[in-house]
Design a protein around this motif. Sequence first.
Motif, PDB file in Angstrom:
ATOM      1  N   THR A 119       0.844  -1.198   0.000  1.00 37.12           N
ATOM      2  CA  THR A 119       0.000   0.000   0.000  1.00 37.12           C
ATOM      3  C   THR A 119       0.878   1.247   0.000  1.00 37.12           C
ATOM      4  OG1 THR A 119      -0.104  -0.063   2.431  1.00 37.12           O
ATOM      5  CG2 THR A 119      -1.898  -1.129   1.222  1.00 37.12           C
ATOM      6  N   SER A 120       2.071   1.129  -0.567  1.00 33.94           N
ATOM      7  CA  SER A 120       3.054   2.212  -0.464  1.00 33.94           C
ATOM      8  C   SER A 120       2.838   3.332  -1.477  1.00 33.94           C
ATOM      9  CB  SER A 120       4.470   1.647  -0.627  1.00 33.94           C
ATOM     10  OG  SER A 120       4.600   0.996  -1.876  1.00 33.94           O
ATOM     11  N   ALA A 121       1.926   3.127  -2.436  1.00 32.88           N
ATOM     12  CA  ALA A 121       1.669   4.158  -3.441  1.00 32.88           C
ATOM     13  C   ALA A 121       0.161   4.300  -3.626  1.00 32.88           C
ATOM     14  CB  ALA A 121       2.359   3.798  -4.753  1.00 32.88           C
ATOM     15  N   THR A 122      -0.263   4.946  -4.710  1.00 27.68           N
ATOM     16  CA  THR A 122      -1.690   5.151  -4.957  1.00 27.68           C
ATOM     17  C   THR A 122      -2.436   3.835  -5.102  1.00 27.68           C
ATOM     18  OG1 THR A 122      -1.174   7.213  -6.095  1.00 27.68           O
ATOM     19  CG2 THR A 122      -3.355   6.277  -6.467  1.00 27.68           C
ATOM     20  N   ALA A 123      -1.838   2.895  -5.810  1.00 25.61           N
ATOM     21  CA  ALA A 123      -2.443   1.586  -5.995  1.00 25.61           C
ATOM     22  C   ALA A 123      -2.166   0.699  -4.790  1.00 25.61           C
ATOM     23  CB  ALA A 123      -1.897   0.929  -7.261  1.00 25.61           C
ATOM     24  N   ALA A 124      -3.038  -0.286  -4.597  1.00 21.62           N
ATOM     25  CA  ALA A 124      -2.838  -1.285  -3.545  1.00 21.62           C
ATOM     26  C   ALA A 124      -2.844  -2.661  -4.186  1.00 21.62           C
ATOM     27  CB  ALA A 124      -3.941  -1.192  -2.495  1.00 21.62           C
ATOM     28  N   SER A 125      -2.057  -3.563  -3.636  1.00 22.13           N
ATOM     29  CA  SER A 125      -2.002  -4.910  -4.187  1.00 22.13           C
ATOM     30  C   SER A 125      -1.763  -5.925  -3.097  1.00 22.13           C
ATOM     31  CB  SER A 125      -0.908  -5.008  -5.262  1.00 22.13           C
ATOM     32  OG  SER A 125       0.334  -4.568  -4.757  1.00 22.13           O
ATOM     33  N   VAL A 126      -2.304  -7.106  -3.306  1.00 20.88           N
ATOM     34  CA  VAL A 126      -2.150  -8.228  -2.387  1.00 20.88           C
ATOM     35  C   VAL A 126      -1.870  -9.462  -3.229  1.00 20.88           C
ATOM     36  CG1 VAL A 126      -3.261  -9.625  -0.605  1.00 20.88           C
ATOM     37  CG2 VAL A 126      -3.784  -7.185  -0.771  1.00 20.88           C
ATOM     38  N   ALA A 127      -0.927 -10.287  -2.784  1.00 20.04           N
ATOM     39  CA  ALA A 127      -0.583 -11.490  -3.537  1.00 20.04           C
ATOM     40  C   ALA A 127      -0.387 -12.661  -2.587  1.00 20.04           C
ATOM     41  CB  ALA A 127       0.678 -11.266  -4.366  1.00 20.04           C
ATOM     42  N   LEU A 128      -0.650 -13.851  -3.110  1.00 20.13           N
ATOM     43  CA  LEU A 128      -0.418 -15.078  -2.359  1.00 20.13           C
ATOM     44  C   LEU A 128       0.502 -15.959  -3.194  1.00 20.13           C
ATOM     45  CD1 LEU A 128      -1.212 -16.756   0.164  1.00 20.13           C
ATOM     46  CD2 LEU A 128      -3.012 -17.799  -1.244  1.00 20.13           C
ATOM     47  N   SER A 129       1.593 -16.416  -2.594  1.00 23.68           N
ATOM     48  CA  SER A 129       2.549 -17.245  -3.325  1.00 23.68           C
ATOM     49  C   SER A 129       3.004 -18.406  -2.466  1.00 23.68           C
ATOM     50  CB  SER A 129       3.766 -16.413  -3.751  1.00 23.68           C
ATOM     51  OG  SER A 129       4.465 -15.945  -2.604  1.00 23.68           O
ATOM     52  N   GLU A 130       3.513 -19.429  -3.133  1.00 21.54           N
ATOM     53  CA  GLU A 130       4.034 -20.598  -2.433  1.00 21.54           C
ATOM     54  C   GLU A 130       5.252 -21.110  -3.178  1.00 21.54           C
ATOM     55  OE1 GLU A 130       2.414 -24.664  -0.266  1.00 21.54           O
ATOM     56  OE2 GLU A 130       1.271 -23.785  -1.914  1.00 21.54           O
ATOM     57  N   GLU A 131       6.381 -21.160  -2.475  1.00 23.97           N
ATOM     58  CA  GLU A 131       7.641 -21.627  -3.055  1.00 23.97           C
ATOM     59  C   GLU A 131       7.968 -20.895  -4.360  1.00 23.97           C
ATOM     60  OE1 GLU A 131       9.427 -23.354  -1.170  1.00 23.97           O
ATOM     61  OE2 GLU A 131       7.846 -23.829   0.275  1.00 23.97           O
ATOM     62  N   GLY A 132       7.753 -19.573  -4.376  1.00 25.65           N
ATOM     63  CA  GLY A 132       8.075 -18.763  -5.545  1.00 25.65           C
ATOM     64  C   GLY A 132       7.024 -18.780  -6.637  1.00 25.65           C
ATOM     65  N   LYS A 133       5.960 -19.568  -6.481  1.00 21.32           N
ATOM     66  CA  LYS A 133       4.898 -19.638  -7.485  1.00 21.32           C
ATOM     67  C   LYS A 133       3.742 -18.751  -7.066  1.00 21.32           C
ATOM     68  CE  LYS A 133       1.577 -22.805  -9.620  1.00 21.32           C
ATOM     69  NZ  LYS A 133       1.070 -24.211  -9.635  1.00 21.32           N
ATOM     70  N   LEU A 134       3.301 -17.878  -7.966  1.00 20.78           N
ATOM     71  CA  LEU A 134       2.176 -16.991  -7.679  1.00 20.78           C
ATOM     72  C   LEU A 134       0.877 -17.782  -7.756  1.00 20.78           C
ATOM     73  CD1 LEU A 134       1.145 -14.098  -7.166  1.00 20.78           C
ATOM     74  CD2 LEU A 134       1.034 -13.814  -9.657  1.00 20.78           C
ATOM     75  N   ILE A 135       0.114 -17.773  -6.652  1.00 17.78           N
ATOM     76  CA  ILE A 135      -1.162 -18.481  -6.591  1.00 17.78           C
ATOM     77  C   ILE A 135      -2.314 -17.551  -6.967  1.00 17.78           C
ATOM     78  CG2 ILE A 135      -2.755 -19.729  -5.092  1.00 17.78           C
ATOM     79  CD1 ILE A 135      -0.335 -20.556  -3.412  1.00 17.78           C
ATOM     80  N   GLY A 136      -2.271 -16.330  -6.471  1.00 14.65           N
ATOM     81  CA  GLY A 136      -3.330 -15.370  -6.775  1.00 14.65           C
ATOM     82  C   GLY A 136      -2.892 -13.967  -6.411  1.00 14.65           C
ATOM     83  N   GLU A 137      -3.553 -12.987  -7.018  1.00 14.67           N
ATOM     84  CA  GLU A 137      -3.222 -11.598  -6.729  1.00 14.67           C
ATOM     85  C   GLU A 137      -4.430 -10.716  -6.952  1.00 14.67           C
ATOM     86  OE1 GLU A 137      -0.086 -10.526  -9.375  1.00 14.67           O
ATOM     87  OE2 GLU A 137      -1.326 -10.671 -11.173  1.00 14.67           O
ATOM     88  N   THR A 138      -4.467  -9.613  -6.239  1.00 16.94           N
ATOM     89  CA  THR A 138      -5.518  -8.609  -6.392  1.00 16.94           C
ATOM     90  C   THR A 138      -4.864  -7.245  -6.451  1.00 16.94           C
ATOM     91  OG1 THR A 138      -7.072  -9.959  -5.104  1.00 16.94           O
ATOM     92  CG2 THR A 138      -7.622  -7.644  -5.405  1.00 16.94           C
ATOM     93  N   PHE A 139      -5.295  -6.439  -7.405  1.00 17.30           N
ATOM     94  CA  PHE A 139      -4.722  -5.108  -7.611  1.00 17.30           C
ATOM     95  C   PHE A 139      -5.856  -4.114  -7.791  1.00 17.30           C
ATOM     96  CE2 PHE A 139      -3.438  -1.699 -10.453  1.00 17.30           C
ATOM     97  CZ  PHE A 139      -2.209  -1.300  -9.962  1.00 17.30           C
ATOM     98  N   ILE A 140      -5.747  -2.963  -7.130  1.00 21.26           N
ATOM     99  CA  ILE A 140      -6.784  -1.946  -7.270  1.00 21.26           C
ATOM    100  C   ILE A 140      -6.142  -0.563  -7.273  1.00 21.26           C
ATOM    101  CG2 ILE A 140      -7.232  -1.765  -4.794  1.00 21.26           C
ATOM    102  CD1 ILE A 140     -10.222  -1.460  -5.526  1.00 21.26           C
ATOM    103  N   ASN A 141      -6.631   0.305  -8.146  1.00 23.25           N
ATOM    104  CA  ASN A 141      -6.113   1.665  -8.262  1.00 23.25           C
ATOM    105  C   ASN A 141      -7.289   2.612  -8.444  1.00 23.25           C
ATOM    106  OD1 ASN A 141      -4.537   3.902  -8.582  1.00 23.25           O
ATOM    107  ND2 ASN A 141      -3.658   3.317 -10.538  1.00 23.25           N
ATOM    108  N   THR A 142      -7.910   2.982  -7.332  1.00 26.23           N
ATOM    109  CA  THR A 142      -9.105   3.824  -7.343  1.00 26.23           C
ATOM    110  C   THR A 142      -8.908   5.000  -6.406  1.00 26.23           C
ATOM    111  OG1 THR A 142     -10.218   2.729  -5.492  1.00 26.23           O
ATOM    112  CG2 THR A 142     -10.486   1.722  -7.676  1.00 26.23           C
TER     113      THR A 142
END
Length: 230
Positions: free
Chosen positions: A8-31
Amino acid sequence: MKILSVDTSATAASVALSEEGKLIGETFINTSLTHSQTLIPMVEQLLNNTKTEISDIDAIAVNAGPGSFTGVRIGVAAVKGLAFANNIPCVSVSTLESMAYNFLSTDCIVCAVMDARCSQVYNALFEIKNGVVTRLCDDRALSLDDLKNELLSVDGRIIIAGDGTDITCKYIVVFVYDTSHVRDKFFHPFYEVGMEVGLYATDGVIIHNQPSAAGLFENVQNLFPVTEAI
């Protein structure tokens, strides 16, 4: 190891879930909504969509700054709350360093910049070579003029990334095209910066690297916004 990552360090916010370097899911919002309105719902949505319980999370990583004064503190406070309540270790990540990991496939110098207002940026330089990130300086706040002068001494391909990209490159482009102020041998590196920025500028960085890349685990009580130390 399953890691929940928050930015949440900039205008946009993002959340991600990963396991052993593999991206499982992510959410990004810029409102126009504040991070305090969107962050926790984003985390809940991501966990629900990936059928993940908070008890399944082995660590929570957060971009702890530098960046937006309020945004960084919202992210850190939310992560500390989740970690305290569920006894989950934390990983404090430099916002600037996390940007560099977006360019692992390119040998270059990453100039990470976050807008610090008043013609200043939060900045750090990183060398990417053969997929390995090497930090060239500490996170710092400096003027655009000082950054320009430092980049004059950098050899090789330079990529500027972060929410300070626009103001940084506008400053550099003005400098470049006033060729009376530039010695010939310095012209090409700045031209290359200007060409690269259109491809790689980013306003929000999702971090989903393994802890060895992001930083060391730490006690949640010791997790603080790093802008307090810059």
